[in-house]
Scaffold this motif. Structure first.
Motif, short mmCIF file in Angstrom:
data_model
loop_
_atom_site.label_atom_id
_atom_site.label_comp_id
_atom_site.label_asym_id
_atom_site.label_seq_id
_atom_site.Cartn_x
_atom_site.Cartn_y
_atom_site.Cartn_z
N THR A 1 77.46 76.40 42.65
CA THR A 1 76.81 75.48 41.73
C THR A 1 76.21 74.29 42.48
O THR A 1 75.19 73.73 42.08
CB THR A 1 77.82 74.98 40.68
OG1 THR A 1 78.25 76.09 39.89
CG2 THR A 1 77.21 73.93 39.75
N HIS A 2 76.83 73.94 43.59
CA HIS A 2 76.43 72.74 44.33
C HIS A 2 75.61 73.07 45.57
O HIS A 2 74.61 72.40 45.85
CB HIS A 2 77.67 71.94 44.70
CG HIS A 2 78.60 71.77 43.54
ND1 HIS A 2 78.26 71.05 42.43
CD2 HIS A 2 79.85 72.28 43.30
CE1 HIS A 2 79.27 71.09 41.54
NE2 HIS A 2 80.23 71.84 42.06
N VAL B 1 74.81 65.96 38.63
CA VAL B 1 74.97 64.56 39.10
C VAL B 1 75.90 64.48 40.30
O VAL B 1 75.96 63.45 40.97
CB VAL B 1 75.50 63.64 37.97
CG1 VAL B 1 74.60 63.72 36.74
CG2 VAL B 1 76.95 63.97 37.60
N LEU B 2 76.64 65.55 40.60
CA LEU B 2 77.62 65.54 41.68
C LEU B 2 76.93 65.84 43.01
O LEU B 2 76.48 66.95 43.24
CB LEU B 2 78.72 66.58 41.41
CG LEU B 2 79.48 66.41 40.09
CD1 LEU B 2 80.34 67.64 39.81
CD2 LEU B 2 80.35 65.16 40.11
N LEU B 3 76.87 64.83 43.87
CA LEU B 3 76.14 64.96 45.12
C LEU B 3 76.96 64.64 46.37
O LEU B 3 76.73 65.24 47.42
CB LEU B 3 74.91 64.03 45.12
CG LEU B 3 73.83 64.30 44.08
CD1 LEU B 3 72.73 63.23 44.19
CD2 LEU B 3 73.23 65.69 44.25
N HIS B 4 77.88 63.70 46.24
CA HIS B 4 78.55 63.16 47.42
C HIS B 4 80.05 63.41 47.37
O HIS B 4 80.62 63.66 46.29
CB HIS B 4 78.28 61.66 47.54
CG HIS B 4 76.82 61.32 47.54
ND1 HIS B 4 75.97 61.73 48.54
CD2 HIS B 4 76.06 60.64 46.64
CE1 HIS B 4 74.75 61.30 48.27
NE2 HIS B 4 74.76 60.64 47.12
N GLU B 5 80.68 63.31 48.51
CA GLU B 5 82.13 63.53 48.59
C GLU B 5 82.88 62.65 47.60
O GLU B 5 83.83 63.10 46.95
CB GLU B 5 82.61 63.26 50.01
CG GLU B 5 84.09 63.50 50.21
CD GLU B 5 84.54 63.24 51.63
OE1 GLU B 5 85.68 62.76 51.82
OE2 GLU B 5 83.75 63.52 52.57
N GLN B 6 82.45 61.39 47.48
CA GLN B 6 83.12 60.47 46.56
C GLN B 6 83.04 60.95 45.12
O GLN B 6 83.98 60.76 44.33
CB GLN B 6 82.52 59.07 46.66
CG GLN B 6 83.31 58.00 45.92
CD GLN B 6 84.68 57.77 46.52
OE1 GLN B 6 84.82 57.64 47.73
NE2 GLN B 6 85.71 57.70 45.67
N ASP B 7 81.93 61.59 44.75
CA ASP B 7 81.78 62.11 43.38
C ASP B 7 82.84 63.16 43.08
O ASP B 7 83.48 63.14 42.02
CB ASP B 7 80.39 62.72 43.20
CG ASP B 7 79.27 61.76 43.50
OD1 ASP B 7 79.49 60.53 43.43
OD2 ASP B 7 78.16 62.25 43.82
N ASN C 1 74.22 57.47 41.68
CA ASN C 1 73.43 58.25 42.63
C ASN C 1 71.93 58.10 42.44
O ASN C 1 71.14 58.78 43.12
CB ASN C 1 73.84 59.72 42.54
CG ASN C 1 75.23 59.97 43.10
OD1 ASN C 1 75.73 59.18 43.90
ND2 ASN C 1 75.86 61.06 42.69
N GLY C 2 71.54 57.24 41.49
CA GLY C 2 70.12 56.98 41.29
C GLY C 2 69.36 58.15 40.72
O GLY C 2 68.17 58.32 41.00
#
Length: 337
Positions: A101-102, A67-73, A33-34
Motif C-alpha cells: 500500500t505504501h 497520508v502516511l509518508l514518514h517513519e514518524q507517521d 505532511n503538507g
C-alpha cells in the motif's frame, strides 16, 4: 457482563494497523505532511465510512492511508493503537501491515517497518503489551509483485513473524499465491490468510491445503461446508472473526444474524477481533459487547473467546500458559457476571 468483557485479559489477532487511522489523525498527519487532505474535515470522513462491500471499503482505506509518508507517521499510528489496546486490557496483539500500500506510492519499505516496529518496541517497554508483526500481501495484485515484497522482507525476519493475505477476496483465490506461501514457509515465516469473508468455503480449503496456513482470518463462510467445519475442529485451526466488520461490510444483515455463536458451539477455535476499527465503529471490546448483546452470549462463552485469543496466538507455549494463568487469576478475583 460489561465488567467481564472490558476487564478480562485478552489478545487481538486480526488488526490492520492502517485500519486504525482515525479521521482526526488522518487529517492531522496529512496536514503535517503538507498534503491535499483526502477529506475536508472529520465529519465528512465519518460520513464516507458507509460501505456496500469489501471493495468500497478498500477504496476509502487506501485513500486514507495515502497520508502516511514518514517513519514518524507509522510510529504515531501504531502507538495510538497500542494505547487503545492496553486501555481495553489487550495483553498481546498480532498486527497486520500492508507494505505494498505504501511502497506503491514511493514510501520505502524500511520507512514503514521502522516506524511500526519502533512503536511496538516502545509499547512493550512502556505498557507491557507483547506483539508480533505479520506482513500482508495484497491479493488483488499479482503473485509476482507479492514475491518481490516477500524478497524485501527476508532481511527483517527478526522483526516480521509471519505472512498474511488480504485485500479483495472475490476473484483472488488463495491458490493464486501458492508459490509465494511455499517460499515464505521455507524462509521460516508463520502463515495466515484471509479466507471465507467474501469468498466461499472453498477459499478456506485452499488456504489450508494449498497455502498450509496456521490460522484463518475471518472464515465465517466455513459453515457452508460441514466437512470443512469438522476438519477445522479436528485440527483446531483458529478463526479470527471480526463481528463489527462483518456487519459493516454486509457479510451478515445484522449482528443477530451472525454465526459466531453457532461456530463457537460447534467447537471451532473462534476469536473476536476488530479488523479495521477506525472504519468499522469499534475496537476489540466494542466487538465483544456488540456480539454478546445481539447473540446473548453467556459469561462462559465470553471466557472461552478470551481464552481462545491466547490459544490461537503465535506466542510460545510457555507464554500462552502465563497469559491464561493471568486470566484465571483475574476471573477468580473479580468473579464477573
Amino acid at each position: 457482563m460489561k465488567t467481564l468483557i472490558t476487564g478480562i485479559p485478552k489478545a487481538e489477532l486480526h488488526l490492520h494497523i492502517e485500519g486504525t487511522l482515525e479521521p482526526a489523525m488522518m487529517l492531522s498527519i496529512g496536514k503535517r505532511n503538507g498534503l491535499a487532505l483526502p477529506f475536508p474535515d472529520v465529519e465528512t470522513a465519518q460520513k464516507a465510512y458507509d460501505f456496500e462491500d469489501l471493495q468500497s471499503f478498500l477504496d476509502i482505506y487506501y485513500k486514507g492511508a495515502s497520508v502516511l509518508l514518514h517513519e514518524q507517521d507509522f510510529y504515531d499510528l501504531t502507538m495510538a493503537y497500542l494505547k487503545k489496546a492496553v486501555s481495553q486490557n489487550v495483553r498481546h496483539t498480532e498486527i497486520f501491515f500492508d507494505p505494498q500500500t505504501h511502497t506503491s506510492r514511493g514510501v520505502a519499505f524500511e520507512t514503514v517497518l521502522d516506524g511500526i516496529t519502533n512503536a511496538l518496541r516502545d509499547g512493550e517497554k512502556t505498557f507491557g503489551i507483547s506483539t508480533k508483526l505479520i506482513m500482508c500481501i495484497l491479493r488483488h495484485l499479482s503473485e509476482k509483485e507479492g514475491l518481490e515484497t516477500l524478497e524485501r522482507s527476508l532481511d527483517y525476519r527478526d522483526r516480521i513473524a509471519g505472512i498474511g493475505l488480504d485485500s479483495s477476496e472475490t476473484g483472488n483465490p488463495p491458490e493464486k499465491f501458492a508459490e509465494l506461501y511455499e517460499r515464505a514457509r521455507g524462509a521460516g515465516f508463520l502463515t495466515v490468510a484471509h479466507a471465507g469473508e467474501e469468498g466461499h468455503a472453498d477459499y478456506i480449503w485452499q488456504a489450508l491445503k494449498t497455502l498450509h496456513v496456521r490460522r484463518i482470518d475471518h472464515g465465517v463462510h466455513c459453515m457452508e461446508d460441514d466437512t470443512l467445519v469438522e476438519e477445522l475442529v479436528r485440527q483446531q485451526i483458529p478463526l479470527t472473526v471480526c463481528p463489527l466488520s462483518n456487519i459493516k461490510l454486509h457479510v451478515f444483515a445484522s449482528m443477530r444474524d451472525h454465526n459466531l455463536k453457532t461456530m463457537l458451539r460447534r467447537g471451532l477455535l473462534v476469536t473476536v477481533n476488530s479488523d479495521d476499527p477506525a472504519y468499522f465503529g469499534g475496537y476489540v471490546n466494542e466487538n465483544y459487547l456488540a456480539v454478546q448483546k445481539a447473540l446473548r452470549l453467556e459469561p462462559g462463552e465470553i471466557v472461552t473467546l478470551a481464552k481462545n485469543s491466547f490459544r490461537a496466538s503465535f506466542l510460545p507455549e510457555e507464554q500462552k500458559k502465563l497469559r491464561l494463568l493471568e486470566m484465571e487469576r483475574w476471573i477468580s478475583k473479580h468473579n464477573p457476571t
